[in-house]
Design an enzyme around this catalytic site. Structure first.
Site, PDB file in Angstrom:
ATOM      1  N   ASN A   1       0.835  -1.233  -0.085  1.00 53.33           N
ATOM      2  CA  ASN A   1      -0.049  -0.008   0.072  1.00 53.33           C
ATOM      3  C   ASN A   1       0.879   1.210   0.156  1.00 53.33           C
ATOM      4  O   ASN A   1       2.086   0.948   0.032  1.00 53.33           O
ATOM      5  CB  ASN A   1      -1.043   0.045   1.223  1.00 53.33           C
ATOM      6  CG  ASN A   1      -0.163  -0.040   2.379  1.00 53.33           C
ATOM      7  OD1 ASN A   1       0.480   0.891   2.915  1.00 53.33           O
ATOM      8  ND2 ASN A   1      -0.299  -1.057   3.097  1.00 53.33           N
TER       9      ASN A   1
ATOM     10  N   ASP B   1      -4.238  -6.870   5.058  1.00 56.44           N
ATOM     11  CA  ASP B   1      -5.459  -7.362   5.646  1.00 56.44           C
ATOM     12  C   ASP B   1      -5.605  -8.806   4.973  1.00 56.44           C
ATOM     13  O   ASP B   1      -5.980  -9.655   5.686  1.00 56.44           O
ATOM     14  CB  ASP B   1      -6.827  -6.612   5.292  1.00 56.44           C
ATOM     15  CG  ASP B   1      -7.073  -5.544   6.309  1.00 56.44           C
ATOM     16  OD1 ASP B   1      -6.639  -5.687   7.621  1.00 56.44           O
ATOM     17  OD2 ASP B   1      -7.322  -4.262   5.964  1.00 56.44           O
TER      18      ASP B   1
ATOM     19  N   LYS C   1       8.778 -17.104 -10.745  1.00 57.56           N
ATOM     20  CA  LYS C   1       8.011 -15.892 -11.286  1.00 57.56           C
ATOM     21  C   LYS C   1       6.728 -16.382 -12.073  1.00 57.56           C
ATOM     22  O   LYS C   1       6.813 -17.277 -13.112  1.00 57.56           O
ATOM     23  CB  LYS C   1       9.022 -15.154 -12.069  1.00 57.56           C
ATOM     24  CG  LYS C   1       8.184 -14.086 -12.639  1.00 57.56           C
ATOM     25  CD  LYS C   1       9.360 -13.035 -13.405  1.00 57.56           C
ATOM     26  CE  LYS C   1       8.605 -11.925 -14.151  1.00 57.56           C
ATOM     27  NZ  LYS C   1       8.909 -11.913 -15.585  1.00 57.56           N
TER      28      LYS C   1
ATOM     29  N   PHE D   1      -4.285   3.000  15.004  1.00 56.73           N
ATOM     30  CA  PHE D   1      -4.631   4.043  13.921  1.00 56.73           C
ATOM     31  C   PHE D   1      -5.787   3.414  13.089  1.00 56.73           C
ATOM     32  O   PHE D   1      -5.717   2.170  13.000  1.00 56.73           O
ATOM     33  CB  PHE D   1      -3.495   4.310  13.124  1.00 56.73           C
ATOM     34  CG  PHE D   1      -2.800   5.593  13.474  1.00 56.73           C
ATOM     35  CD1 PHE D   1      -2.095   5.407  14.738  1.00 56.73           C
ATOM     36  CD2 PHE D   1      -2.543   6.465  12.700  1.00 56.73           C
ATOM     37  CE1 PHE D   1      -1.249   6.504  15.104  1.00 56.73           C
ATOM     38  CE2 PHE D   1      -1.881   7.677  13.365  1.00 56.73           C
ATOM     39  CZ  PHE D   1      -1.299   7.821  14.350  1.00 56.73           C
TER      40      PHE D   1
ATOM     41  N   LYS E   1     -13.879   0.111  15.535  1.00 56.58           N
ATOM     42  CA  LYS E   1     -12.449  -0.411  15.860  1.00 56.58           C
ATOM     43  C   LYS E   1     -11.835  -0.418  17.042  1.00 56.58           C
ATOM     44  O   LYS E   1     -11.195  -1.300  17.542  1.00 56.58           O
ATOM     45  CB  LYS E   1     -11.652   0.064  14.708  1.00 56.58           C
ATOM     46  CG  LYS E   1     -11.882  -0.465  13.220  1.00 56.58           C
ATOM     47  CD  LYS E   1     -10.580   0.189  12.205  1.00 56.58           C
ATOM     48  CE  LYS E   1     -10.869  -0.452  10.815  1.00 56.58           C
ATOM     49  NZ  LYS E   1     -10.292   0.233   9.899  1.00 56.58           N
TER      50      LYS E   1
ATOM     51  N   LYS F   1     -11.331  -3.968  18.980  1.00 57.93           N
ATOM     52  CA  LYS F   1     -10.049  -4.493  19.122  1.00 57.93           C
ATOM     53  C   LYS F   1      -9.549  -3.962  20.421  1.00 57.93           C
ATOM     54  O   LYS F   1      -8.250  -4.107  20.865  1.00 57.93           O
ATOM     55  CB  LYS F   1      -8.932  -3.596  18.085  1.00 57.93           C
ATOM     56  CG  LYS F   1      -9.451  -4.151  16.624  1.00 57.93           C
ATOM     57  CD  LYS F   1      -8.273  -3.579  15.440  1.00 57.93           C
ATOM     58  CE  LYS F   1      -8.710  -3.806  14.277  1.00 57.93           C
ATOM     59  NZ  LYS F   1      -7.648  -4.169  13.312  1.00 57.93           N
TER      60      LYS F   1
HETATM   61  O1  PMT Z   1       2.983   5.957   6.443  1.00 55.78           O
HETATM   62  P1  PMT Z   1       2.317   7.503   5.940  1.00 55.78           P
HETATM   63  O2  PMT Z   1       2.451   7.686   4.468  1.00 55.78           O
HETATM   64  O3  PMT Z   1       2.822   8.555   6.908  1.00 55.78           O
HETATM   65  O4  PMT Z   1       0.732   7.306   6.362  1.00 55.78           O
HETATM   66  C1  PMT Z   1       0.218   7.272   7.486  1.00 55.78           C
HETATM   67  C2  PMT Z   1      -1.004   5.982   7.516  1.00 55.78           C
HETATM   68  C3  PMT Z   1      -2.013   6.848   6.638  1.00 55.78           C
HETATM   69  C4  PMT Z   1      -0.634   4.984   7.399  1.00 55.78           C
HETATM   70  C5  PMT Z   1      -1.387   6.278   9.183  1.00 55.78           C
HETATM   71  O5  PMT Z   1      -1.850   7.544   9.478  1.00 55.78           O
HETATM   72  C6  PMT Z   1      -2.506   5.282   9.520  1.00 55.78           C
HETATM   73  O6  PMT Z   1      -3.824   5.470   8.944  1.00 55.78           O
HETATM   74  N1  PMT Z   1      -2.298   3.970   9.741  1.00 55.78           N
HETATM   75  C7  PMT Z   1      -3.307   2.900   9.997  1.00 55.78           C
HETATM   76  C8  PMT Z   1      -3.464   2.150   8.452  1.00 55.78           C
HETATM   77  C9  PMT Z   1      -4.287   1.065   8.718  1.00 55.78           C
HETATM   78  O7  PMT Z   1      -3.921   0.046   8.269  1.00 55.78           O
HETATM   79  O8  PMT Z   1      -5.542   1.237   9.152  1.00 55.78           O
HETATM   80  P2  PMT Z   1      -6.667   0.132   9.284  1.00 55.78           P
HETATM   81  O9  PMT Z   1      -7.877   1.112   9.593  1.00 55.78           O
HETATM   82  O10 PMT Z   1      -6.683  -0.721   8.021  1.00 55.78           O
HETATM   83  O11 PMT Z   1      -6.182  -0.625  10.598  1.00 55.78           O
HETATM   84  C10 PMT Z   1      -6.587  -0.194  11.710  1.00 55.78           C
HETATM   85  C11 PMT Z   1      -5.427  -0.805  12.882  1.00 55.78           C
HETATM   86  O12 PMT Z   1      -5.336  -2.228  12.836  1.00 55.78           O
HETATM   87  C12 PMT Z   1      -4.273  -0.184  12.479  1.00 55.78           C
HETATM   88  O13 PMT Z   1      -3.549   0.388  13.594  1.00 55.78           O
HETATM   89  C13 PMT Z   1      -3.373  -1.374  11.735  1.00 55.78           C
HETATM   90  O14 PMT Z   1      -1.759  -1.064  12.187  1.00 55.78           O
HETATM   91  C14 PMT Z   1      -3.879  -2.575  12.634  1.00 55.78           C
HETATM   92  N2  PMT Z   1      -3.864  -3.713  11.667  1.00 55.78           N
HETATM   93  C15 PMT Z   1      -4.417  -3.860  10.639  1.00 55.78           C
HETATM   94  C16 PMT Z   1      -4.460  -4.989  10.045  1.00 55.78           C
HETATM   95  C17 PMT Z   1      -3.739  -6.081  10.430  1.00 55.78           C
HETATM   96  N3  PMT Z   1      -3.628  -7.237   9.866  1.00 55.78           N
HETATM   97  N4  PMT Z   1      -2.919  -6.088  11.853  1.00 55.78           N
HETATM   98  C18 PMT Z   1      -3.243  -4.920  12.376  1.00 55.78           C
HETATM   99  O15 PMT Z   1      -2.470  -4.853  13.259  1.00 55.78           O
END
Ligand code: PMT
Length: 404
Positions: free
Chosen positions: A210, A279, A289, A323, A337, A341
Protein backbone atom coordinates in the site's frame (compact mmCIF):
# COMPACT_ATOMS: atom_id res chain seq x y z
CA UNK A 1 12.30 26.41 34.13
CA UNK A 2 13.89 28.96 31.88
CA UNK A 3 13.13 29.83 28.31
CA UNK A 4 15.05 32.07 25.93
CA UNK A 5 12.62 34.18 23.90
CA UNK A 6 14.18 35.46 20.70
CA UNK A 7 12.40 38.45 19.20
CA UNK A 8 13.28 39.22 15.60
CA UNK A 9 12.38 42.25 13.54
CA UNK A 10 8.83 42.43 12.32
CA UNK A 11 5.74 44.41 13.09
CA UNK A 12 4.52 41.49 15.24
CA UNK A 13 7.47 42.03 17.63
CA UNK A 14 5.19 43.89 20.03
CA UNK A 15 3.08 40.72 20.47
CA UNK A 16 6.09 39.03 22.09
CA UNK A 17 5.53 41.20 25.17
CA UNK A 18 2.29 39.32 25.85
CA UNK A 19 4.10 36.00 25.28
CA UNK A 20 6.54 36.96 28.06
CA UNK A 21 3.62 37.60 30.41
CA UNK A 22 1.84 34.34 29.55
CA UNK A 23 5.01 32.32 30.12
CA UNK A 24 5.69 34.05 33.42
CA UNK A 25 2.15 33.32 34.57
CA UNK A 26 3.13 29.66 34.31
CA UNK A 27 6.17 30.20 36.50
CA UNK A 28 8.67 30.17 33.63
CA UNK A 29 11.65 32.56 33.68
CA UNK A 30 12.12 34.34 30.39
CA UNK A 31 15.43 35.59 28.99
CA UNK A 32 14.65 37.89 26.08
CA UNK A 33 17.07 38.21 23.18
CA UNK A 34 16.36 40.89 20.57
CA UNK A 35 17.86 41.13 17.12
CA UNK A 36 19.02 44.52 15.87
CA UNK A 37 15.96 44.74 13.61
CA UNK A 38 13.56 43.91 16.46
CA UNK A 39 14.84 46.94 18.34
CA UNK A 40 13.52 49.13 15.49
CA UNK A 41 9.99 47.96 16.35
CA UNK A 42 9.98 47.75 20.15
CA UNK A 43 12.43 48.87 22.81
CA UNK A 44 14.41 46.46 24.98
CA UNK A 45 13.17 48.36 28.04
CA UNK A 46 9.66 46.94 27.55
CA UNK A 47 10.96 43.37 27.74
CA UNK A 48 13.42 44.13 30.55
CA UNK A 49 10.56 45.58 32.62
CA UNK A 50 8.22 42.67 31.92
CA UNK A 51 10.75 39.86 32.34
CA UNK A 52 12.74 41.38 35.18
CA UNK A 53 15.90 40.26 33.36
CA UNK A 54 18.48 42.12 31.32
CA UNK A 55 17.64 41.92 27.62
CA UNK A 56 20.42 40.65 25.36
CA UNK A 57 20.67 42.86 22.32
CA UNK A 58 23.84 41.76 20.55
CA UNK A 59 26.65 39.27 20.58
CA UNK A 60 29.21 41.47 22.30
CA UNK A 61 27.04 43.75 24.41
CA UNK A 62 26.33 41.68 27.48
CA UNK A 63 26.51 44.79 29.58
CA UNK A 64 30.23 45.38 29.26
CA UNK A 65 31.80 48.24 27.35
CA UNK A 66 34.27 47.45 25.84
CA UNK A 67 33.15 43.84 25.48
CA UNK A 68 35.01 41.42 27.72
CA UNK A 69 35.46 37.68 27.92
CA UNK A 70 32.17 37.27 29.84
CA UNK A 71 30.11 38.91 27.14
CA UNK A 72 31.94 37.03 24.38
CA UNK A 73 30.92 33.64 25.79
CA UNK A 74 27.48 34.60 27.09
CA UNK A 75 25.74 32.75 24.28
CA UNK A 76 27.30 29.54 25.60
CA UNK A 77 26.18 30.30 29.16
CA UNK A 78 22.62 31.07 27.99
CA UNK A 79 22.65 28.01 25.72
CA UNK A 80 23.41 25.79 28.70
CA UNK A 81 21.01 27.48 31.10
CA UNK A 82 17.81 27.31 29.07
CA UNK A 83 15.23 24.53 28.81
CA UNK A 84 13.90 25.75 25.45
CA UNK A 85 14.51 28.42 22.81
CA UNK A 86 11.41 30.13 21.44
CA UNK A 87 11.59 32.70 18.64
CA UNK A 88 8.46 34.82 18.16
CA UNK A 89 8.13 36.45 15.76
CA UNK A 90 10.63 34.68 13.50
CA UNK A 91 11.54 36.57 10.34
CA UNK A 92 12.49 34.99 7.01
CA UNK A 93 16.04 36.14 7.76
CA UNK A 94 16.23 34.24 11.07
CA UNK A 95 14.68 31.13 9.50
CA UNK A 96 17.39 31.26 6.82
CA UNK A 97 20.18 31.80 9.35
CA UNK A 98 18.98 28.88 11.50
CA UNK A 99 18.55 26.62 8.48
CA UNK A 100 21.99 27.45 7.06
CA UNK A 101 23.82 27.52 10.39
CA UNK A 102 24.93 31.16 10.18
CA UNK A 103 26.09 32.59 13.50
CA UNK A 104 26.52 36.31 13.13
CA UNK A 105 24.33 37.63 15.94
CA UNK A 106 23.41 36.48 19.43
CA UNK A 107 20.20 34.68 18.45
CA UNK A 108 21.66 32.67 15.56
CA UNK A 109 24.73 31.84 17.64
CA UNK A 110 22.52 30.70 20.51
CA UNK A 111 20.54 28.46 18.15
CA UNK A 112 23.74 26.63 17.19
CA UNK A 113 25.06 26.48 20.72
CA UNK A 114 22.00 25.13 22.49
CA UNK A 115 20.82 21.54 22.67
CA UNK A 116 17.46 22.61 24.14
CA UNK A 117 14.30 22.13 22.04
CA UNK A 118 13.61 24.98 19.62
CA UNK A 119 10.26 26.51 18.66
CA UNK A 120 9.84 29.13 15.94
CA UNK A 121 6.73 31.16 15.18
CA UNK A 122 7.24 32.72 11.73
CA UNK A 123 5.57 36.01 10.75
CA UNK A 124 6.11 37.83 7.48
CA UNK A 125 4.60 38.98 4.21
CA UNK A 126 2.62 36.24 2.43
CA UNK A 127 4.92 36.13 -0.61
CA UNK A 128 7.97 35.88 1.62
CA UNK A 129 6.34 33.03 3.58
CA UNK A 130 5.30 31.16 0.46
CA UNK A 131 8.62 31.70 -1.34
CA UNK A 132 10.37 28.43 -2.17
CA UNK A 133 13.48 29.57 -0.28
CA UNK A 134 11.55 30.18 2.95
CA UNK A 135 9.60 26.94 2.62
CA UNK A 136 12.84 25.02 2.00
CA UNK A 137 14.35 26.57 5.14
CA UNK A 138 11.24 25.67 7.16
CA UNK A 139 11.48 22.10 5.90
CA UNK A 140 15.15 21.84 6.90
CA UNK A 141 14.32 23.08 10.39
CA UNK A 142 11.31 20.80 10.72
CA UNK A 143 13.41 17.78 9.75
CA UNK A 144 15.90 18.81 12.42
CA UNK A 145 13.13 18.67 15.01
CA UNK A 146 12.45 22.40 15.32
CA UNK A 147 8.77 22.98 16.12
CA UNK A 148 7.12 25.36 13.70
CA UNK A 149 4.10 27.28 14.98
CA UNK A 150 2.56 27.86 11.59
CA UNK A 151 1.48 31.42 10.77
CA UNK A 152 -2.22 32.13 10.38
CA UNK A 153 -4.03 33.66 7.42
CA UNK A 154 -5.63 37.09 7.25
CA UNK A 155 -4.85 40.75 6.70
CA UNK A 156 -1.15 41.41 7.00
CA UNK A 157 0.53 44.62 8.10
CA UNK A 158 1.87 45.03 4.54
CA UNK A 159 -1.73 45.36 3.28
CA UNK A 160 -1.82 41.94 1.62
CA UNK A 161 -4.09 39.07 2.56
CA UNK A 162 -2.82 35.52 3.09
CA UNK A 163 -0.64 33.34 5.27
CA UNK A 164 2.04 35.08 7.30
CA UNK A 165 0.34 36.42 10.42
CA UNK A 166 2.03 35.47 13.65
CA UNK A 167 0.13 32.56 15.24
CA UNK A 168 -1.96 33.37 18.32
CA UNK A 169 -0.08 33.91 21.58
CA UNK A 170 -1.93 30.92 23.01
CA UNK A 171 -0.69 28.64 20.21
CA UNK A 172 2.86 29.95 20.64
CA UNK A 173 2.82 29.44 24.39
CA UNK A 174 1.27 25.96 24.00
CA UNK A 175 4.11 24.96 21.65
CA UNK A 176 6.70 26.40 24.05
CA UNK A 177 5.18 24.51 26.99
CA UNK A 178 5.20 21.34 24.95
CA UNK A 179 8.86 21.89 24.11
CA UNK A 180 9.67 22.49 27.77
CA UNK A 181 8.05 19.21 28.71
CA UNK A 182 9.77 17.51 25.81
CA UNK A 183 12.55 15.93 27.78
CA UNK A 184 10.34 14.71 30.60
CA UNK A 185 6.85 13.42 30.08
CA UNK A 186 7.86 10.15 28.36
CA UNK A 187 11.00 9.43 30.36
CA UNK A 188 10.79 5.93 31.80
CA UNK A 189 8.38 4.82 29.05
CA UNK A 190 9.22 2.30 26.34
CA UNK A 191 7.10 3.01 23.29
CA UNK A 192 6.67 0.29 20.68
CA UNK A 193 5.70 1.89 17.36
CA UNK A 194 4.87 0.19 14.07
CA UNK A 195 5.26 2.14 10.85
CA UNK A 196 5.17 1.85 7.09
CA UNK A 197 3.50 -0.69 4.82
CA UNK A 198 3.79 -4.45 4.70
CA UNK A 199 4.62 -6.44 1.58
CA UNK A 200 2.83 -9.69 0.90
CA UNK A 201 4.69 -11.86 -1.55
CA UNK A 202 2.99 -13.05 -4.75
CA UNK A 203 6.10 -14.55 -6.34
CA UNK A 204 9.87 -13.78 -6.12
CA UNK A 205 9.45 -10.37 -7.83
CA UNK A 206 5.90 -9.23 -7.03
CA UNK A 207 4.04 -8.34 -3.88
CA UNK A 208 0.87 -6.71 -2.53
CA UNK A 209 1.46 -3.48 -0.63
CA UNK A 210 0.00 0.00 0.00
CA UNK A 211 1.01 3.68 -0.14
CA UNK A 212 2.24 4.10 3.45
CA UNK A 213 5.52 6.04 3.48
CA UNK A 214 6.30 5.48 7.17
CA UNK A 215 6.31 9.25 7.84
CA UNK A 216 3.53 9.23 10.43
CA UNK A 217 5.10 6.39 12.41
CA UNK A 218 8.60 7.85 12.20
CA UNK A 219 7.30 11.26 13.34
CA UNK A 220 5.78 9.54 16.37
CA UNK A 221 9.05 7.73 17.03
CA UNK A 222 11.05 10.98 16.80
CA UNK A 223 8.58 12.87 19.00
CA UNK A 224 8.53 10.12 21.65
CA UNK A 225 12.34 10.03 21.68
CA UNK A 226 12.50 13.78 22.15
CA UNK A 227 10.05 13.52 25.02
CA UNK A 228 12.37 11.08 26.77
CA UNK A 229 11.04 7.65 25.72
CA UNK A 230 12.94 4.57 24.67
CA UNK A 231 11.51 3.75 21.25
CA UNK A 232 11.21 0.31 19.65
CA UNK A 233 10.33 0.86 16.01
CA UNK A 234 9.02 -2.04 13.95
CA UNK A 235 8.94 -0.85 10.37
CA UNK A 236 7.91 -2.15 7.01
CA UNK A 237 9.99 -1.16 3.97
CA UNK A 238 10.18 2.64 3.51
CA UNK A 239 12.34 5.08 1.56
CA UNK A 240 12.96 7.33 4.59
CA UNK A 241 15.50 7.09 7.40
CA UNK A 242 14.25 6.13 10.86
CA UNK A 243 15.26 8.35 13.80
CA UNK A 244 18.83 7.52 14.84
CA UNK A 245 18.05 6.78 18.49
CA UNK A 246 15.17 4.36 17.80
CA UNK A 247 15.80 0.62 18.14
CA UNK A 248 14.68 -0.53 14.73
CA UNK A 249 13.36 -3.92 13.61
CA UNK A 250 12.88 -4.14 9.84
CA UNK A 251 10.11 -6.44 8.65
CA UNK A 252 8.39 -7.10 5.35
CA UNK A 253 5.15 -9.03 5.76
CA UNK A 254 2.24 -8.79 8.21
CA UNK A 255 3.35 -12.15 9.57
CA UNK A 256 6.87 -10.83 10.31
CA UNK A 257 5.45 -7.66 11.87
CA UNK A 258 3.14 -9.77 14.04
CA UNK A 259 6.06 -11.87 15.30
CA UNK A 260 8.31 -8.85 16.00
CA UNK A 261 5.58 -6.95 17.84
CA UNK A 262 4.62 -9.89 20.06
CA UNK A 263 8.29 -10.47 20.86
CA UNK A 264 8.85 -6.83 21.88
CA UNK A 265 5.53 -6.36 23.70
CA UNK A 266 6.81 -7.38 27.17
CA UNK A 267 9.42 -4.57 27.02
CA UNK A 268 6.86 -1.89 26.10
CA UNK A 269 4.65 0.29 28.28
CA UNK A 270 2.88 1.90 25.30
CA UNK A 271 2.16 0.50 21.83
CA UNK A 272 1.23 2.70 18.86
CA UNK A 273 0.22 0.83 15.71
CA UNK A 274 0.65 3.30 12.87
CA UNK A 275 1.61 0.70 10.27
CA UNK A 276 -0.65 0.07 7.31
CA UNK A 277 -0.77 -3.70 7.58
CA UNK A 278 -2.13 -5.77 4.70
CA UNK A 279 -5.46 -7.36 5.58
CA UNK A 280 -4.99 -10.11 2.99
CA UNK A 281 -2.05 -11.99 1.53
CA UNK A 282 -1.72 -14.52 -1.29
CA UNK A 283 -2.64 -17.95 0.05
CA UNK A 284 0.55 -19.42 -1.38
CA UNK A 285 3.38 -17.36 -2.83
CA UNK A 286 4.66 -18.88 -6.04
CA UNK A 287 8.25 -20.09 -5.83
CA UNK A 288 8.82 -19.24 -9.48
CA UNK A 289 7.99 -15.98 -11.24
CA UNK A 290 4.40 -16.31 -12.46
CA UNK A 291 4.29 -16.43 -16.25
CA UNK A 292 2.03 -14.24 -18.34
CA UNK A 293 -0.76 -16.09 -20.10
CA UNK A 294 -3.41 -14.86 -22.47
CA UNK A 295 -6.33 -15.41 -20.09
CA UNK A 296 -7.27 -13.68 -16.82
CA UNK A 297 -5.47 -14.55 -13.61
CA UNK A 298 -6.93 -15.05 -10.14
CA UNK A 299 -5.04 -14.50 -6.95
CA UNK A 300 -6.28 -16.56 -4.03
CA UNK A 301 -6.04 -14.46 -0.86
CA UNK A 302 -6.33 -15.28 2.82
CA UNK A 303 -6.56 -12.93 5.81
CA UNK A 304 -3.38 -11.88 7.61
CA UNK A 305 -3.27 -12.01 11.42
CA UNK A 306 -4.90 -8.99 13.06
CA UNK A 307 -1.84 -7.85 15.02
CA UNK A 308 -3.66 -5.16 16.96
CA UNK A 309 -6.46 -7.43 18.13
CA UNK A 310 -3.84 -10.01 19.14
CA UNK A 311 -1.92 -7.37 21.09
CA UNK A 312 -4.96 -6.37 23.08
CA UNK A 313 -5.39 -10.01 24.10
CA UNK A 314 -1.70 -10.51 24.95
CA UNK A 315 -1.13 -7.22 26.77
CA UNK A 316 -0.35 -6.94 30.48
CA UNK A 317 -0.78 -3.31 31.45
CA UNK A 318 0.39 -1.58 28.28
CA UNK A 319 -1.64 1.18 26.69
CA UNK A 320 -2.56 0.15 23.15
CA UNK A 321 -3.17 2.86 20.57
CA UNK A 322 -4.35 1.99 17.07
CA UNK A 323 -4.67 4.00 13.89
CA UNK A 324 -7.60 3.77 11.50
CA UNK A 325 -7.44 4.66 7.83
CA UNK A 326 -11.01 5.31 6.71
CA UNK A 327 -12.67 6.62 3.56
CA UNK A 328 -16.33 6.71 4.68
CA UNK A 329 -18.28 6.99 7.95
CA UNK A 330 -14.91 7.87 9.37
CA UNK A 331 -15.72 8.39 13.06
CA UNK A 332 -18.33 5.66 13.21
CA UNK A 333 -15.98 3.05 11.71
CA UNK A 334 -13.11 4.14 13.95
CA UNK A 335 -15.33 3.84 17.05
CA UNK A 336 -16.18 0.29 15.99
CA UNK A 337 -12.45 -0.56 15.69
CA UNK A 338 -11.76 1.06 19.08
CA UNK A 339 -14.29 -1.28 20.68
CA UNK A 340 -13.69 -4.40 18.55
CA UNK A 341 -9.92 -4.35 19.11
CA UNK A 342 -10.22 -3.29 22.82
CA UNK A 343 -7.96 -0.29 22.33
CA UNK A 344 -7.23 2.57 24.72
CA UNK A 345 -7.36 5.05 21.83
CA UNK A 346 -7.58 5.13 18.07
CA UNK A 347 -6.24 7.83 15.78
CA UNK A 348 -8.43 8.09 12.71
CA UNK A 349 -7.57 9.78 9.43
CA UNK A 350 -9.82 10.22 6.43
CA UNK A 351 -7.50 8.86 3.76
CA UNK A 352 -9.85 9.89 0.95
CA UNK A 353 -8.84 13.54 1.58
CA UNK A 354 -6.16 14.96 -0.72
CA UNK A 355 -2.85 16.12 0.77
CA UNK A 356 -3.06 14.17 4.04
CA UNK A 357 -2.65 10.61 5.24
CA UNK A 358 -0.81 8.15 3.03
CA UNK A 359 2.50 9.29 1.57
CA UNK A 360 2.06 12.93 2.52
CA UNK A 361 3.92 15.33 4.86
CA UNK A 362 0.67 16.37 6.53
CA UNK A 363 -2.24 14.80 8.29
CA UNK A 364 -5.54 15.64 9.97
CA UNK A 365 -6.86 13.24 12.57
CA UNK A 366 -9.35 12.68 15.34
CA UNK A 367 -7.99 10.98 18.44
CA UNK A 368 -10.78 8.87 19.92
CA UNK A 369 -10.69 7.48 23.43
CA UNK A 370 -13.60 6.01 25.30
CA UNK A 371 -14.43 9.43 26.79
CA UNK A 372 -13.45 12.02 24.22
CA UNK A 373 -12.74 12.94 20.64
CA UNK A 374 -9.82 15.32 20.10
CA UNK A 375 -9.76 16.83 16.66
CA UNK A 376 -6.38 17.76 15.17
CA UNK A 377 -7.01 19.88 12.04
CA UNK A 378 -4.64 19.56 9.10
CA UNK A 379 -1.05 20.16 10.13
CA UNK A 380 2.36 18.50 9.85
CA UNK A 381 2.75 14.87 10.87
CA UNK A 382 5.19 16.10 13.50
CA UNK A 383 2.44 18.19 15.14
CA UNK A 384 -0.04 15.31 14.85
CA UNK A 385 2.51 13.09 16.58
CA UNK A 386 2.79 15.61 19.43
CA UNK A 387 -1.00 15.71 19.86
CA UNK A 388 -1.17 11.90 19.91
CA UNK A 389 1.51 11.81 22.60
CA UNK A 390 -0.38 14.48 24.57
CA UNK A 391 -3.47 12.26 24.52
CA UNK A 392 -1.40 9.30 25.71
CA UNK A 393 -0.10 11.40 28.62
CA UNK A 394 -3.74 12.09 29.57
CA UNK A 395 -4.63 8.40 29.32
CA UNK A 396 -1.63 7.53 31.51
CA UNK A 397 -2.69 10.03 34.15
CA UNK A 398 -6.23 8.66 34.13
CA UNK A 399 -4.96 5.07 34.40
CA UNK A 400 -2.75 6.09 37.35
CA UNK A 401 -5.74 7.67 39.13
CA UNK A 402 -7.92 4.62 38.48
CA UNK A 403 -5.34 2.19 39.90
CA UNK A 404 -4.50 4.42 42.90
O1 PMT B 1 2.94 6.05 6.51
P1 PMT B 1 2.34 7.36 6.06
O2 PMT B 1 2.52 7.61 4.59
O3 PMT B 1 2.84 8.50 6.92
O4 PMT B 1 0.76 7.30 6.27
C1 PMT B 1 0.21 7.23 7.55
C2 PMT B 1 -0.99 6.27 7.58
C3 PMT B 1 -2.09 6.78 6.67
C4 PMT B 1 -0.56 4.87 7.16
C5 PMT B 1 -1.46 6.23 9.09
O5 PMT B 1 -1.86 7.51 9.48
C6 PMT B 1 -2.59 5.25 9.29
O6 PMT B 1 -3.77 5.54 9.07
N1 PMT B 1 -2.25 4.00 9.71
C7 PMT B 1 -3.22 2.88 9.85
C8 PMT B 1 -3.41 2.22 8.51
C9 PMT B 1 -4.31 1.01 8.60
O7 PMT B 1 -3.90 -0.07 8.29
O8 PMT B 1 -5.51 1.27 9.10
P2 PMT B 1 -6.69 0.15 9.23
O9 PMT B 1 -7.90 0.95 9.55
O10 PMT B 1 -6.72 -0.75 8.05
O11 PMT B 1 -6.22 -0.71 10.48
C10 PMT B 1 -6.59 -0.38 11.80
C11 PMT B 1 -5.47 -0.73 12.76
O12 PMT B 1 -5.28 -2.14 12.77
C12 PMT B 1 -4.13 -0.09 12.45
O13 PMT B 1 -3.56 0.33 13.67
C13 PMT B 1 -3.34 -1.24 11.84
O14 PMT B 1 -1.93 -1.09 12.14
C14 PMT B 1 -3.93 -2.44 12.55
N2 PMT B 1 -3.87 -3.70 11.79
C15 PMT B 1 -4.48 -3.81 10.57
C16 PMT B 1 -4.45 -5.02 9.90
C17 PMT B 1 -3.77 -6.11 10.50
N3 PMT B 1 -3.69 -7.26 9.86
N4 PMT B 1 -3.19 -5.97 11.68
C18 PMT B 1 -3.23 -4.78 12.35
O15 PMT B 1 -2.69 -4.66 13.45
Amino acid sequence: MKIALGVSGGIAAYKAAEVVRLLQERGIRVQVIMTQAAQEFIRPLTFATLSGEKVITDLFSAGAEPPNIDSAVEHIAVAQAIDALLVAPTTADILAKFAQGLANDFLSTLYLATTAPVVVAPAMNVNMWEHAATQANVEILRKRGVRIVEPGEGYLACGMVGAGRLASNEAIVAAALEALGASQDFSGETVLITAGPTREKIDPVRYLTNRSSGRMGYALAEAALRRGARVLLVTGPTAITPPGAAEVTQVESAQEMHKAVLQLLPEASIVIKTAAVADYRPKAASVQKIKRTTGPMNLDLEPTPDILAGLSRAKQNQLIIGFAAETENVLENARKKLAAKSLDAIVVNDVSRKGIGFDSERNAVTILTRDEAVEVPETTKWEVAQRVLDSIVKLKKRAAIETA
